[in-house]
Design a protein around this motif. Structure first.
Motif, PDB file in Angstrom:
ATOM      1  N   ARG A  99       0.857  -1.183   0.000  1.00  0.00           N
ATOM      2  CA  ARG A  99       0.000   0.000   0.000  1.00  0.00           C
ATOM      3  C   ARG A  99       0.894   1.235   0.000  1.00  0.00           C
ATOM      4  N   THR A 369      -4.936  -4.601   4.018  1.00  0.00           N
ATOM      5  CA  THR A 369      -4.490  -4.655   2.624  1.00  0.00           C
ATOM      6  C   THR A 369      -5.635  -4.509   1.612  1.00  0.00           C
ATOM      7  N   TRP A 375      -6.855   0.751   5.891  1.00  0.00           N
ATOM      8  CA  TRP A 375      -5.552   1.288   5.477  1.00  0.00           C
ATOM      9  C   TRP A 375      -5.453   2.766   5.834  1.00  0.00           C
TER      10      TRP A 375
END
Length: 410
Positions: A99, A369, A375
């Motif tokens: 990421r 993820t 995130w």
């Protein structure tokens, strides 16, 4: 230190008597240096004691997240080795996904440089530093203590240093913590290798870290790039020593780094305080690792050290000014309240996150993820725009998940 400040260390003392410092800080890591800075910038006579010679190596990933940056002295220049914009996550080497963020997530430092810079800031504020000094014990009663406003810090060799207040910041095996009666609730073993790598390997890691959720409950590994060196480490519960060592060896081999000789290999125990653990005794406070203050899930300790150290320095000044035991006790309780209301709440959420991680590492990995809000929460925490506690307060889904974990654990 200037002669003016040096003279300040002995003013108001009787001729021939030992100087009485306002605040003596034991340990010159981030917590101790922050405490010394906070007390010195308030104009107090501060002595900072450190058993090692500086700079010195410390086992630490060296990640500087937002709360750490916010707690630094004004104008402090971080000696960053890397600015992180990407995180690769893996689940024991599988299901790897990276990421990325346009904004910097966090920075990476070498502790030797970082700690030395914090000590220098404390000295510039007026604190006096003595290195190569081992503290044997502190005494608040007895023949070494001239009055009830004074604490005696007894050094190896028999020398006694007198203070109106003492801050213990002498690490996870703290002697000052033992004096205060710090109680520990969670002990983990971290193993780490500093691996020099060729430029071609270093380029592949530039601006990116790896976090691997490990094979044992609550364990994880990391790769933090710092120029031509990769800091590679793993952590898991104490008592899993053989498994932790095997995890590090397998982790390094899996990364293709087994052919490079580590410059340093080291280990370290991290210790979290129990909820009812004291933070003071008389005119003595503890902070940072000495108090067992760190985030239980990630075992992140630098921001806890900086923030608790600053608070300890500020309240040590108030204790030094206290004329009697009742007022000193009141100030010590105020310090404990400030710690528990901020860092204590964060630790409580961290414990719940660790429980979730131990039970459902696959779910946590999938969320970070593959679920954008998760995130974003991770990125916001590392940048410092929120904390674990703030995330739970403001994200109903996170609160519901942790509540469900609490119900299953009860």
């Amino acid at each position: 230190m200037s002669s003016e400040n040096a003279d300040a260390g002995t003013q108001h003392d009787e001729p021939g008597a030992s100087p009485v410092w306002d605040v003596v800080v034991v340990g010159a890591g981030p917590a101790g240096a922050s405490a010394a800075y906070a007390a010195a910038v308030a104009g107090r006579r501060v002595l900072l004691l450190e058993k090692a010679e500086l700079p010195r190596y410390k086992t630490c990933g060296g990640g500087i997240i937002g709360p750490s940056r916010d707690a630094l002295p004004p104008g402090f220049e971080l000696p960053l080795k890397e600015r992180v914009h990407a995180v690769t996550f893996s689940l024991n080497g599988k299901l790897t996904r990276t990421r990325r963020s346009r904004q910097m997530l966090f920075g990476l430092i070498n502790r030797a440089e970082f700690d030395a810079g914090l000590v220098e800031a404390a000295q510039k504020a007026g604190a006096e530093l003595r290195t190569g000094v081992t503290v044997q014990r502190v005494e608040q009663h007895g023949s070494a203590v001239p009055d009830r406003r004074t604490v005696a810090v007894v050094l190896a060799g028999g020398e006694t240093v007198l203070a109106r207040a003492v801050v213990g910041a002498d690490g996870s095996a703290s002697r000052i913590g033992a004096h205060v009666g710090v109680k520990l609730d969670q002990v983990d073993l971290g193993l780490e290798a500093e691996i020099p790598v060729p430029a071609t390997v270093a380029e592949d890691w530039a601006g990116r870290v790896l976090i691997d959720w490990g094979p044992m409950p609550g364990s994880y590994g990391w790769v933090f790039p710092k120029g031509d060196t990769l800091t590679v480490g793993v952590i898991s519960a104490r008592g899993e020593g053989a498994g932790t060592k095997r995890y590090l060896e397998d982790f390094i081999a899996r990364l293709g780094l087994a052919g490079f000789e580590p410059a340093i290999s080291s280990g370290h125990l991290t210790r979290c305080r129990s909820d009812d653990s004291p933070l003071s005794r008389g005119r003595v406070l503890v902070c940072g690792d000495a108090a067992g203050l760190l985030e239980p899930w990630t075992r992140e300790g630098i921001s806890f050290a900086l923030r608790s150290g600053r608070l300890a320095g500020e309240w040590a000044v108030r204790i030094a000014e206290s004329q009697d035991a009742v007022d000193a006790r009141r100030q010590a309780l105020n310090y404990a309240f400030a710690i528990k209301a901020g860092l204590g709440v964060e630790m409580g959420v961290g414990r719940r996150m660790l429980t979730l991680f131990e039970k459902r590492p696959t779910m946590l990995h999938a969320a970070i993820t593959g679920f954008r809000p998760a995130w974003k929460a991770f990125a916001d925490i590392t940048r410092g725009s929120t904390t674990l506690a703030g995330m739970v307060r403001t994200h109903p889904m996170a609160r519901r998940v942790l509540d469900a974990v609490d119900r299953r654990s009860s």
